[in-house]
Design a protein around this motif. Structure first.
Motif: not given
Length: 242
Positions: A235-239
């Protein structure tokens, strides 16, 4: 995200009204031959391809998937009603994209740098491999399925008495009913988890990867993905990508 474990299909099991009777499997390795045996056992006609000349896999097919027809990848794609991608993800460029136009395609592939080599497009936690496959096959409808269970477990758990082992599927809503019926026919409970973007919950290093549980257990695992260490990384990488 739909994690009910059930999906309604038309009377013949498809979203379009035409029955799925011929299964094409691209990849004659361990996963491909296991799925070929399961599909044959469920009454489907099975076409299977390796790389190049079908004669190269004739003996493999004879001993590991008797009854499956060794053909070229293009023939498997053209003749099948449903096509399963069970080859190394690093060989995705060999998939006959044009022959898959209008086809329902199940992506059972995973990215393993040990076998695929280090591929930058898949190295980030944000990489959604099935979405990449869909981009490479714009004329096909891709559904992620059978990627999160090992080939030994696929064979050993198929048709287990209730509660049956579950297979999660992610893809377009209209494609999930025929895929759910196929998964059910092979002896598993289908667990629709939403669109193809949700497939990141099933990739290597997630809690769902390697799951042998029933639909309720797998649904709980998929639901808590955002709370896990891997889920937070993804999720952090997608953000960051957005």
């Amino acid at each position: 995200m739909d994690t009910t474990g059930h999906s309604s299909a038309t009377s013949d099991g498809t979203a379009t009204g035409s029955a799925l009777t011929v299964v094409g499997i691209l990849g004659a390795g361990k996963v491909g031959t296991v799925l070929a045996r399961l599909a044959l056992g469920a009454g489907y006609e099975v076409l299977i391809s390796g790389s190049g000349d079908p004669e190269k896999i004739a003996l493999i097919t004879q001993f590991l998937a008797p009854g499956a027809q060794p053909v070229t990848s293009r023939e498997a794609a053209e003749r099948a009603d449903l096509v399963i991608l069970a080859l190394p993800l690093g060989k995705q460029a060999s998939i006959p994209a044009h022959a898959l136009e209008g086809k329902l395609v199940l992506d059972a592939m995973n990215y393993w740098w040990e076998t695929d080599g280090i591929l930058e497009e898949f190295s980030s936690p944000a990489a959604s491999t099935s979405e990449f496959v869909q981009e490479q096959l714009p004329g096909a409808t891709v559904v992620k399925a059978f990627n999160h269970m090992g080939y030994h477990d696929l064979e050993d758990l198929a048709g287990r008495p209730a509660p049956r082992a579950a297979i999660a599927i992610a893809g377009p809503e209209e494609a999930l009913p025929p895929v759910a019926r196929f998964v059910d026919a092979l002896g598993f409970d289908p667990l629709p988890i939403g669109p193809l973007t949700e497939g990141v919950r099933l990739q290597p290093y997630t809690e769902a990867f390697g799951s042998k549980g029933d639909a309720a257990e797998l649904a709980a695992i998929v639901e808590r993905f955002p709370e896990t260490e891997r889920g937070q990384e993804v999720l952090a990488a997608l953000g960051a990508r957005v």
